[in-house]
Design an enzyme around this catalytic site. Structure first.
Site, PDB file in Angstrom:
ATOM      1  N   ASP A  66       0.829  -1.208   0.000  1.00  0.00           N
ATOM      2  CA  ASP A  66       0.000   0.000   0.000  1.00  0.00           C
ATOM      3  C   ASP A  66       0.865   1.261   0.000  1.00  0.00           C
ATOM      4  O   ASP A  66       0.351   2.376  -0.145  1.00  0.00           O
ATOM      5  CB  ASP A  66      -1.010  -0.007   1.160  1.00  0.00           C
ATOM      6  CG  ASP A  66      -0.351  -0.062   2.526  1.00  0.00           C
ATOM      7  OD1 ASP A  66       0.881  -0.254   2.598  1.00  0.00           O
ATOM      8  OD2 ASP A  66      -1.065   0.079   3.540  1.00  0.00           O
ATOM      9  N   SER A  67       2.184   1.085   0.072  1.00  0.00           N
ATOM     10  CA  SER A  67       3.103   2.205  -0.154  1.00  0.00           C
ATOM     11  C   SER A  67       2.875   2.807  -1.539  1.00  0.00           C
ATOM     12  O   SER A  67       3.312   3.933  -1.803  1.00  0.00           O
ATOM     13  CB  SER A  67       4.559   1.736  -0.013  1.00  0.00           C
ATOM     14  OG  SER A  67       4.794   0.590  -0.811  1.00  0.00           O
ATOM     15  N   ASP A  96      -1.143  -6.069  -0.326  1.00  0.00           N
ATOM     16  CA  ASP A  96      -1.523  -5.481   0.964  1.00  0.00           C
ATOM     17  C   ASP A  96      -3.020  -5.247   1.047  1.00  0.00           C
ATOM     18  O   ASP A  96      -3.630  -4.738   0.094  1.00  0.00           O
ATOM     19  CB  ASP A  96      -0.852  -4.112   1.128  1.00  0.00           C
ATOM     20  CG  ASP A  96       0.418  -4.164   1.938  1.00  0.00           C
ATOM     21  OD1 ASP A  96       0.629  -5.159   2.663  1.00  0.00           O
ATOM     22  OD2 ASP A  96       1.207  -3.210   1.852  1.00  0.00           O
ATOM     23  N   LYS A 101      -1.240  -9.428   2.631  1.00  0.00           N
ATOM     24  CA  LYS A 101      -0.502  -8.994   3.823  1.00  0.00           C
ATOM     25  C   LYS A 101      -1.388  -8.038   4.608  1.00  0.00           C
ATOM     26  O   LYS A 101      -2.093  -7.223   4.012  1.00  0.00           O
ATOM     27  CB  LYS A 101       0.811  -8.305   3.439  1.00  0.00           C
ATOM     28  CG  LYS A 101       1.586  -7.757   4.651  1.00  0.00           C
ATOM     29  CD  LYS A 101       3.018  -7.429   4.319  1.00  0.00           C
ATOM     30  CE  LYS A 101       3.222  -6.091   3.667  1.00  0.00           C
ATOM     31  NZ  LYS A 101       2.735  -4.919   4.416  1.00  0.00           N
ATOM     32  N   GLU A 149      -1.426  -5.617   8.452  1.00  0.00           N
ATOM     33  CA  GLU A 149      -0.613  -5.070   9.532  1.00  0.00           C
ATOM     34  C   GLU A 149      -1.251  -5.356  10.891  1.00  0.00           C
ATOM     35  O   GLU A 149      -2.465  -5.299  11.036  1.00  0.00           O
ATOM     36  CB  GLU A 149      -0.460  -3.552   9.357  1.00  0.00           C
ATOM     37  CG  GLU A 149       0.266  -3.170   8.089  1.00  0.00           C
ATOM     38  CD  GLU A 149       0.470  -1.662   7.950  1.00  0.00           C
ATOM     39  OE1 GLU A 149       0.179  -0.904   8.908  1.00  0.00           O
ATOM     40  OE2 GLU A 149       0.934  -1.248   6.878  1.00  0.00           O
ATOM     41  N   GLU A 177       9.252  -4.471  10.531  1.00  0.00           N
ATOM     42  CA  GLU A 177       9.654  -3.145  10.034  1.00  0.00           C
ATOM     43  C   GLU A 177      10.213  -2.285  11.151  1.00  0.00           C
ATOM     44  O   GLU A 177       9.599  -2.145  12.214  1.00  0.00           O
ATOM     45  CB  GLU A 177       8.453  -2.445   9.365  1.00  0.00           C
ATOM     46  CG  GLU A 177       8.823  -1.072   8.828  1.00  0.00           C
ATOM     47  CD  GLU A 177       7.879  -0.519   7.775  1.00  0.00           C
ATOM     48  OE1 GLU A 177       6.988  -1.249   7.303  1.00  0.00           O
ATOM     49  OE2 GLU A 177       8.051   0.657   7.411  1.00  0.00           O
TER      50      GLU A 177
END
Ligand code: KIV
Length: 276
Positions: A49-50, A88, A118, A120, A186
């Site tokens: 999602d970056s 993501d 993925k 978080e 991270e």
């Protein structure tokens, strides 16, 4: 220790089996041409999602939508043959609970053709990871600095220093026990990432978490030097594409203004004349 054979597409169980073995090489990709370049050398292509910050100029990943992830996921799928494609789940598409996460993940998998998602979060996401993996959705975890929680964390800070290490250790164990096939670590102290890597049974993939992790991931545009004014400590630049692209565009602009481009060889001859 086995390295994936050429030609065969890498699966989530293949990645899980690399625990303690050959290092997992991972990069982000958001477009078909970049996916092709990544596929030639990497085990995992993450549609992160970056993409919101890197390609869309958003101030954080919070504004990224499921539709954006699906659009970029479809583009990346067309560029991959071998690397495992992970997409993501964006902010707001999964945190309400396992059922919401299932709907989002199933849509992402069906519409992009990715093999894993993925998400978080640590202990708070364990129930969701268990729910998804029990229903055939491979999940990559992501703990430590979780950018979707940037406001709650007070910025993009290193996590797990001092007494905070216990919480990160618990997050790692919870995500691995819940069935994640790998976990991104991270921005953690190197020693803490090393301890997590030794303690959990699934591969750790580090970004700003030292060399002991089972693999490494970077945002591809960061390691290619696309952003001349953004130099995170944990990134090594393997190219200076931002600088080189700026110089190339400046040269083009000069040539057009001063009549040096196009030149005769860029033009087309009249059909009745021999080609130049
Ligand atoms: O969104 C992303 O690009 C990521 C990685 C860099 C881990 O989550």
């Amino acid at each position: 220790m086995s390295v994936q054979k050429e030609g065969k597409a890498i699966t989530p169980p293949d990645v899980a089996a690399r625990k303690g073995g050959a290092k997992l090489v991972c990069l982000t990709a958001y477009t078909t041409p970049m996916a092709r370049l990544v596929d030639a050398h990497c085990d995992v292509a993450l549609v992160g999602d970056s993409v919101g910050m890197v390609l869309h100029g958003l101030p954080s990943t919070l504004g990224v939508t499921l539709e954006m992830m699906i659009l970029h996921g479809r583009a990346v799928r067309r560029g991959l043959e071998r690397a495992l494609m992970v997409v993501d789940l964006p902010f707001g598409s999964y945190e309400a609970g396992p059922a919401q996460a299932f709907v989002a993940a199933a849509r992402v998998m069906a519409e992009t053709g990715c093999a894993a998602v993925k998400l978080e979060g640590g202990t708070a996401m364990a129930e969701t990871i268990r729910f998804l993996t029990a229903r055939g959705i491979p999940v990559m975890g992501h703990i430590g600095l979780t950018p979707q929680a940037v406001h709650a964390l007070g910025g993009y800070k290193v996590q797990g220093r001092g007494a905070a290490a216990a919480r990160v250790l618990a997050d790692a164990a919870a995500v691995a026990d819940a069935g994640a096939f790998a976990v991104v670590l991270e921005k953690l102290p190197t020693a803490l990432a090393e301890r997590i890597t030794a303690e959990i049974a699934v591969p750790t993939i580090g970004i700003g978490a030292g060399a002991a992790c089972d693999g490494q991931i970077l945002v591809v545009d960061d390691m290619l030097g696309m952003f001349t004014d953004f130099r995170p400590k944990f990134v090594r630049r393997y190219a200076e594409l931002g600088r080189d692209a700026g110089a190339a565009i400046a040269a083009y602009a000069r040539d057009v203004r001063e009549g040096r481009f196009p030149a005769a060889e860029h033009g087309f001859a009249d059909a009745t004349q021999p080609a130049v």
